[in-house]
Design an enzyme around this catalytic site. Structure first.
Site, short mmCIF file in Angstrom:
data_model
loop_
_atom_site.label_atom_id
_atom_site.label_comp_id
_atom_site.label_asym_id
_atom_site.label_seq_id
_atom_site.Cartn_x
_atom_site.Cartn_y
_atom_site.Cartn_z
N LYS A 242 0.82 -1.13 -0.02
CA LYS A 242 -0.06 0.07 0.22
C LYS A 242 0.80 1.19 0.14
O LYS A 242 0.87 2.03 -0.90
CB LYS A 242 -1.00 0.11 1.49
CG LYS A 242 -1.89 -1.27 1.22
CD LYS A 242 -2.64 -1.08 2.54
CE LYS A 242 -1.91 -1.03 4.03
NZ LYS A 242 -1.20 -2.40 4.30
N ARG B 191 -0.62 -9.01 13.47
CA ARG B 191 -1.19 -7.84 12.60
C ARG B 191 -2.02 -8.64 11.47
O ARG B 191 -2.76 -8.00 10.94
CB ARG B 191 0.40 -7.18 12.00
CG ARG B 191 0.74 -6.35 13.09
CD ARG B 191 2.15 -6.10 12.92
NE ARG B 191 2.08 -5.14 11.51
CZ ARG B 191 3.28 -4.77 10.92
NH1 ARG B 191 4.54 -5.27 11.53
NH2 ARG B 191 3.28 -4.19 9.99
P1 ADP Z 1 2.45 -1.78 3.29
O1 ADP Z 1 2.02 -0.33 3.27
O2 ADP Z 1 0.92 -2.53 2.49
O3 ADP Z 1 2.46 -2.40 4.46
P2 ADP Z 1 4.71 -1.77 1.95
O4 ADP Z 1 4.46 -0.55 0.67
O5 ADP Z 1 5.30 -0.96 2.90
O6 ADP Z 1 3.48 -2.21 2.53
O7 ADP Z 1 5.47 -2.84 1.16
C1 ADP Z 1 6.11 -3.72 2.05
C2 ADP Z 1 7.52 -4.16 1.50
O8 ADP Z 1 7.46 -4.84 0.48
C3 ADP Z 1 8.33 -3.05 1.13
O9 ADP Z 1 9.70 -3.46 1.77
C4 ADP Z 1 8.38 -2.89 -0.34
O10 ADP Z 1 9.47 -2.44 -0.98
C5 ADP Z 1 8.02 -4.48 -0.64
N1 ADP Z 1 7.21 -4.50 -1.85
C6 ADP Z 1 5.95 -3.88 -1.96
N2 ADP Z 1 5.40 -4.15 -3.26
C7 ADP Z 1 6.16 -5.21 -3.44
C8 ADP Z 1 6.07 -6.36 -4.77
N3 ADP Z 1 4.86 -6.10 -5.47
N4 ADP Z 1 6.85 -7.23 -4.68
C9 ADP Z 1 8.00 -7.36 -4.03
N5 ADP Z 1 7.95 -6.57 -2.80
C10 ADP Z 1 7.08 -5.74 -2.66
P1 ADP Z 2 1.08 -2.01 7.89
O1 ADP Z 2 0.65 -1.36 6.49
O2 ADP Z 2 2.33 -2.78 7.79
O3 ADP Z 2 0.11 -2.69 8.59
P2 ADP Z 2 0.87 0.86 9.01
O4 ADP Z 2 1.73 1.60 8.72
O5 ADP Z 2 -0.45 0.97 8.08
O6 ADP Z 2 1.35 -0.68 8.95
O7 ADP Z 2 0.39 0.71 10.64
C1 ADP Z 2 1.17 0.43 11.62
C2 ADP Z 2 0.22 0.10 13.01
O8 ADP Z 2 -0.29 1.49 13.23
C3 ADP Z 2 -0.79 -0.88 12.88
O9 ADP Z 2 -0.23 -1.95 13.16
C4 ADP Z 2 -1.80 -0.47 13.84
O10 ADP Z 2 -1.29 -0.49 15.13
C5 ADP Z 2 -1.75 1.23 13.93
N1 ADP Z 2 -2.47 1.81 12.72
C6 ADP Z 2 -2.44 2.35 11.45
N2 ADP Z 2 -3.51 2.72 10.91
C7 ADP Z 2 -4.59 2.18 11.82
C8 ADP Z 2 -6.02 2.32 11.76
N3 ADP Z 2 -6.59 2.75 10.41
N4 ADP Z 2 -6.60 1.69 12.91
C9 ADP Z 2 -6.01 1.25 13.76
N5 ADP Z 2 -4.60 1.25 13.97
C10 ADP Z 2 -3.94 1.56 12.75
#
Ligand code: ADP
Ligand code: ADP
Ligand code: ZN
Length: 217
Positions: free
Chosen positions: A13, A172
């Site tokens: 995302k 998570r």
């Molecule tokens: P989210 O915001 O949904 O938690 P991230 O965008 O931070 O996820 O992506 C998680 C990790 O996976 C990052 O280190 C990113 O560089 C990698 N990543 C994101 N999209 C892809 C993909 N399509 N294929 C492989 N690795 C990816």
């Molecule tokens: P990821 O995409 O890897 O789950 P985020 O950066 O979106 O990570 O979120 C990190 C943490 O922040 C989550 O595990 C949660 O504890 C909190 N968080 C983020 N967005 C929300 C939300 N909309 N509602 C509740 N908790 C949230």
């Protein structure tokens, strides 16, 4: 345009939101980034959120709803925004619907990035970002062009999230499946849900999302 990126932790995302922000000029609103900033600044919100985040649990709806409510009043959201990591519960989704209703705005699309659980662990464990500009990277999948230097700003400082460890990943993912996945039928019913395959290269995911977004214009 108002768009939600929905998907489990590690789905991509944030990666895709950063690209859309650059290409479409749509501001990225990441509740995760906002909460991490609040924890570092040790604000009241940060103090309340810290424990939940470290345990890999969702922060309370009340806190995140207020954060988004305040944020979308700001001038840079007038042309629309891209929500990354919000909403994550039905209560949050309904609160967002109310906020948009009150402003006579409508949700254009909810883009679900689909990735199998078994791939998410590696993505989360390998993730790191530039300390200066927050550009995201991955130890294997997305390295800077020059080793140790941020592509975007030239900084040589990088950081990893404290919650990106093996222990929190399962809680998570469970939070996603139990609390967030019910949003999929909710948005399907509203006719705004668009599904993209997140198990392909980052560029190929971007192509799919761009196709969705251009079909909205
Ligand atoms: P989210 O915001 O949904 O938690 P991230 O965008 O931070 O996820 O992506 C998680 C990790 O996976 C990052 O280190 C990113 O560089 C990698 N990543 C994101 N999209 C892809 C993909 N399509 N294929 C492989 N690795 C990816
Ligand atoms: P990821 O995409 O890897 O789950 P985020 O950066 O979106 O990570 O979120 C990190 C943490 O922040 C989550 O595990 C949660 O504890 C909190 N968080 C983020 N967005 C929300 C939300 N909309 N509602 C509740 N908790 C949230
Ligand atoms: Zn940088």
């Amino acid at each position: 345009m108002i768009v939600i990126l929905l998907g489990p932790p590690g789905a991509g995302k944030g990666t895709q939101a950063q690209r859309i922000e650059k290409m479409q000029g749509l501001v990225q609103l990441s509740t995760g980034d906002m909460l991490r900033a609040a924890v570092i600044a040790n604000t009241e919100v940060g103090k309340k959120a810290k424990g939940f985040m470290e345990a890999g649990r969702l922060v309370t709806d009340k806190i995140v709803i207020k954060i988004i409510e305040d944020r979308i009043q700001e001038g840079d959201c007038k042309k629309g925004f891209l929500l990354d990591g919000f909403p994550r519960t039905l209560t949050q989704a309904k609160a967002l619907d109310n906020m948009l209703d009150q402003k006579s705005l409508k949700l254009d699309a909810v883009v679900e990035i689909q990735v199998d659980d078994r791939d998410l662990v590696d993505r989360i464990i390998g993730r790191y970002t530039c300390t200066n500009c927050n550009q995201g990277y991955h130890g294997e999948n997305l390295k800077p062009k020059v080793d140790g230097v941020c592509d975007d700003c030239g900084s040589t400082n990088f950081k990893r999230r404290v919650d990106d460890n093996q222990e929190t990943v399962s809680s998570r993912l469970e939070a996603y499946h139990c609390q967030t996945a019910p949003l999929l039928p909710y948005y399907e019913e509203q006719g705004v849900l668009k599904v993209v395959n997140g198990m392909v290269d980052i560029d190929d995911v971007s192509v799919q999302i761009n196709d969705v977004l251009s079909s909205l214009n």
